[in-house]
Design a protein around this motif. Sequence first.
Motif, short mmCIF file in Angstrom:
data_model
loop_
_atom_site.label_atom_id
_atom_site.label_comp_id
_atom_site.label_asym_id
_atom_site.label_seq_id
_atom_site.Cartn_x
_atom_site.Cartn_y
_atom_site.Cartn_z
N ILE A 45 0.84 -1.20 0.00
CA ILE A 45 0.00 0.00 0.00
C ILE A 45 0.87 1.25 0.00
O ILE A 45 0.61 2.22 -0.73
N GLU A 46 1.94 1.25 0.80
CA GLU A 46 2.85 2.40 0.85
C GLU A 46 3.52 2.62 -0.51
O GLU A 46 3.67 3.75 -0.97
N GLN A 47 3.91 1.52 -1.15
CA GLN A 47 4.54 1.63 -2.47
C GLN A 47 3.56 2.22 -3.49
O GLN A 47 3.93 3.04 -4.33
N ILE A 48 2.31 1.78 -3.42
CA ILE A 48 1.28 2.28 -4.34
C ILE A 48 1.08 3.78 -4.13
O ILE A 48 0.99 4.56 -5.08
N LYS A 49 1.02 4.20 -2.87
CA LYS A 49 0.81 5.61 -2.56
C LYS A 49 2.00 6.45 -3.01
O LYS A 49 1.82 7.56 -3.53
N GLU A 50 3.21 5.96 -2.82
CA GLU A 50 4.39 6.69 -3.25
C GLU A 50 4.41 6.81 -4.78
O GLU A 50 4.79 7.84 -5.34
N ARG A 51 4.03 5.75 -5.45
CA ARG A 51 4.00 5.73 -6.92
C ARG A 51 2.89 6.61 -7.47
O ARG A 51 2.99 7.16 -8.56
N GLY A 52 1.78 6.68 -6.71
CA GLY A 52 0.65 7.50 -7.13
C GLY A 52 -0.32 6.80 -8.05
O GLY A 52 -1.21 7.43 -8.63
N LEU A 91 -6.19 5.83 -3.14
CA LEU A 91 -5.55 7.06 -3.58
C LEU A 91 -6.50 8.25 -3.70
O LEU A 91 -6.07 9.35 -4.05
N GLY A 92 -7.79 8.00 -3.47
CA GLY A 92 -8.75 9.10 -3.52
C GLY A 92 -9.19 9.48 -4.91
O GLY A 92 -9.89 10.49 -5.09
N ASP A 93 -8.81 8.70 -5.92
CA ASP A 93 -9.13 9.04 -7.31
C ASP A 93 -9.16 7.76 -8.13
O ASP A 93 -8.14 7.07 -8.24
N GLU A 94 -10.32 7.45 -8.71
CA GLU A 94 -10.44 6.19 -9.47
C GLU A 94 -9.62 6.17 -10.76
O GLU A 94 -9.37 5.11 -11.33
N THR A 95 -9.19 7.33 -11.21
CA THR A 95 -8.39 7.37 -12.43
C THR A 95 -6.92 7.04 -12.17
O THR A 95 -6.15 6.85 -13.12
N GLU A 98 -3.45 2.03 -13.32
CA GLU A 98 -2.89 1.62 -14.61
C GLU A 98 -3.34 0.18 -14.87
O GLU A 98 -3.11 -0.71 -14.05
N LEU A 99 -3.99 -0.02 -16.01
CA LEU A 99 -4.49 -1.33 -16.38
C LEU A 99 -3.50 -2.01 -17.31
O LEU A 99 -3.18 -1.48 -18.37
#
Length: 277
Positions: A45-52, A91-95, A98-99
């Motif tokens: 989760i931390e990695q995802i947040k840092e990556r954005g 992340l607070g944004d569904e966009t 990356e698919l």
Amino acid sequence: MKNVLKWPSFMLVLILSLVLSGCSTGEESSNSGGSGGSTEAKGTIEQIKERGKLIAGVKYDTKLFGLKDPASGEVEGFDIDIAKALAKQILGDETKVELKEVTSKTRIPMLQNGDIDLIIATMTITDERKEQVDFSDVYFEAGQSLLVKNDSAITGLESLSSVKVLAVKGSTSAQNIREKAPDAEVLEFDNYQDAFTALKAGKGEALTTDNIILIGMQQTDNNYKLVGGNFTSEPYGIAIRKGDTAFVEEVNSLLKNLKDSGEYDTLHEKWLGSKPE
């Protein structure tokens, strides 16, 4: 005599050099290991947040769950909206998702290689797969069935003796049909679109996979029908790298939030025609 006296001195210098070298190597190894361990210890989760962004492995060839529109280039479906909903919670944004395209054959290697954070791709939870990945709670229940032409004499598993049945590589469907209809000839394709195209071209007399995937195919061509009912149980889960227990728990919490809020029911009805039973 001089040579004899020099020998102990030489040995002393050599021993001291080895000791100092050993100490230095140990410290470097310790520091290197500490740095690597710190990176590995960082949660997903931390990695995802840092990556954005959340990187999700999804199907591009499965109507209703994950299908790429060749005209717009957009990928749409139930699994896609689940991925977007998870990204919104994280992340607070569904966009901010990356698919990445996966197939039944490539999805586990891509997850293990770190190319994706998770797999949301009509993936049945099985004991065999649990040896390679971890799974979230079940988010959809399907069952394997058969798709045939409307005028086909095939009515179910009992009709498959000496029949060419089409399936997808790496799927549980290919394994199941070999067990349940051992006299059938199974031909495997890389993806569902290729398999359905082969069925329409007469390369086989039946196509087998999960009922909801077959329904998506039938919706694009009403010359085909489902027969034989559901002869397996196919519980779908979100796949996560083996041993990432914290991320599994987080994803389960996010899925529960979707269900408790009613958003899951809305997405289910949007793509699959009804709210879950």
